[in-house]
Design an enzyme around this catalytic site. Structure first.
Site, PDB file in Angstrom:
ATOM      1  N   HIS A   1       3.543 -49.115  30.189  1.00 40.69           N
ATOM      2  CA  HIS A   1       4.588 -49.878  30.895  1.00 40.69           C
ATOM      3  C   HIS A   1       4.892 -49.227  32.244  1.00 40.69           C
ATOM      4  O   HIS A   1       5.044 -49.911  33.257  1.00 40.69           O
ATOM      5  CB  HIS A   1       5.892 -49.915  30.087  1.00 40.69           C
ATOM      6  CG  HIS A   1       5.814 -50.673  28.807  1.00 40.69           C
ATOM      7  ND1 HIS A   1       6.172 -50.112  27.607  1.00 40.69           N
ATOM      8  CD2 HIS A   1       5.454 -51.951  28.544  1.00 40.69           C
ATOM      9  CE1 HIS A   1       6.036 -51.020  26.655  1.00 40.69           C
ATOM     10  NE2 HIS A   1       5.593 -52.130  27.192  1.00 40.69           N
TER      11      HIS A   1
ATOM     12  N   LYS B   1      12.207 -59.664  17.321  1.00 41.64           N
ATOM     13  CA  LYS B   1      11.239 -58.566  17.340  1.00 41.64           C
ATOM     14  C   LYS B   1      11.723 -57.357  16.546  1.00 41.64           C
ATOM     15  O   LYS B   1      10.996 -56.397  16.386  1.00 41.64           O
ATOM     16  CB  LYS B   1      10.915 -58.164  18.782  1.00 41.64           C
ATOM     17  CG  LYS B   1      10.035 -59.170  19.477  1.00 41.64           C
ATOM     18  CD  LYS B   1       9.315 -58.525  20.622  1.00 41.64           C
ATOM     19  CE  LYS B   1       8.270 -59.465  21.180  1.00 41.64           C
ATOM     20  NZ  LYS B   1       7.456 -58.809  22.190  1.00 41.64           N
TER      21      LYS B   1
ATOM     22  N   ARG C   1      -3.764 -55.775  28.784  1.00 42.64           N
ATOM     23  CA  ARG C   1      -4.561 -54.680  28.244  1.00 42.64           C
ATOM     24  C   ARG C   1      -5.940 -55.137  27.807  1.00 42.64           C
ATOM     25  O   ARG C   1      -6.911 -54.432  27.945  1.00 42.64           O
ATOM     26  CB  ARG C   1      -3.855 -54.044  27.042  1.00 42.64           C
ATOM     27  CG  ARG C   1      -2.597 -53.314  27.399  1.00 42.64           C
ATOM     28  CD  ARG C   1      -1.886 -52.880  26.166  1.00 42.64           C
ATOM     29  NE  ARG C   1      -1.575 -54.093  25.399  1.00 42.64           N
ATOM     30  CZ  ARG C   1      -0.813 -54.154  24.342  1.00 42.64           C
ATOM     31  NH1 ARG C   1      -0.281 -53.069  23.864  1.00 42.64           N
ATOM     32  NH2 ARG C   1      -0.570 -55.285  23.725  1.00 42.64           N
TER      33      ARG C   1
ATOM     34  N   SER D   1       3.565 -50.389  22.294  1.00 42.52           N
ATOM     35  CA  SER D   1       4.788 -49.864  21.682  1.00 42.52           C
ATOM     36  C   SER D   1       4.660 -49.817  20.166  1.00 42.52           C
ATOM     37  O   SER D   1       5.112 -48.865  19.532  1.00 42.52           O
ATOM     38  CB  SER D   1       5.990 -50.721  22.076  1.00 42.52           C
ATOM     39  OG  SER D   1       6.248 -50.608  23.448  1.00 42.52           O
TER      40      SER D   1
END
Length: 181
Positions: free
Chosen positions: A26, A50, A104, A142
């Site tokens: 990030h 989430k 990514r 993450s």
């Protein structure tokens, strides 16, 4: 009589995420994105679906902890805000017209192109720019950082020291143990 000089156009970008936790991946996108705009707004999403490990205030603090070095290297104005709305609404509310997204892998592209198209449908005046993850960060997520940390793995190269401490403390509290720093 000459016209007064036009006010300079300020390019404002918006980089959104849950940042649970903020990773070096990030931070790489933040730094590279900050070089593209005059002002970069980091939007930390309040997304209860989430099920974040850290509350939004703590995630904001983790991002803020990493910004002084990025600000000094880029000279950019960078601010961090929380939001709980559609992304395009948060972008508008913060005076931005550019969404910055990191990619990514090819699987990210499939999702991101769908989101970009929907955001453009919701507000055709907002553009999305994709930044490919650097080689050294493209494997970081993450979710993987939290999983590695939960099993006692070394995450010191994946997050900042301050984020590492906060993440380990949260995991320890969840497991009812003392964090291993």
């Amino acid at each position: 009589m000459t016209a007064p000089p036009a006010a300079p156009v300020r390019r404002v970008g918006f980089y959104a995420g849950t940042f649970d936790p903020v990773t070096t991946g990030h931070l790489d996108v933040i730094e590279r994105g900050a070089r593209l705009v005059d002002r970069l707004v980091i939007g930390v999403a309040r997304n209860p679906r989430k099920n974040p490990l850290m509350p939004v205030e703590e995630r904001i603090a983790c991002v803020e902890d990493a910004l002084p070095a990025i600000r000094s290297r880029t000279g950019a104005e960078i601010v961090v805000v929380a939001f709980h709305s559609l992304l395009v609404e948060a972008v508008r509310a913060n005076g931005a017209a550019l969404i910055i997204r990191g990619l990514r892998a090819l699987s990210d592209f499939d999702y991101e192109i769908q989101m970009s198209s929907m955001n453009r449908k919701l507000d055709s005046g907002i553009e999305t720019v994709f930044l490919m993850a650097s080689e050294r960060t493209q494997f970081i997520s993450s979710s993987l950082v939290k999983e590695i940390a939960s099993y006692g793995g070394d995450i010191s190269e994946l997050v900042t020291p301050a984020t590492r401490e906060r993440l380990l403390a949260r995991l320890a509290a969840r497991q009812g143990a003392t964090p291993t720093l």
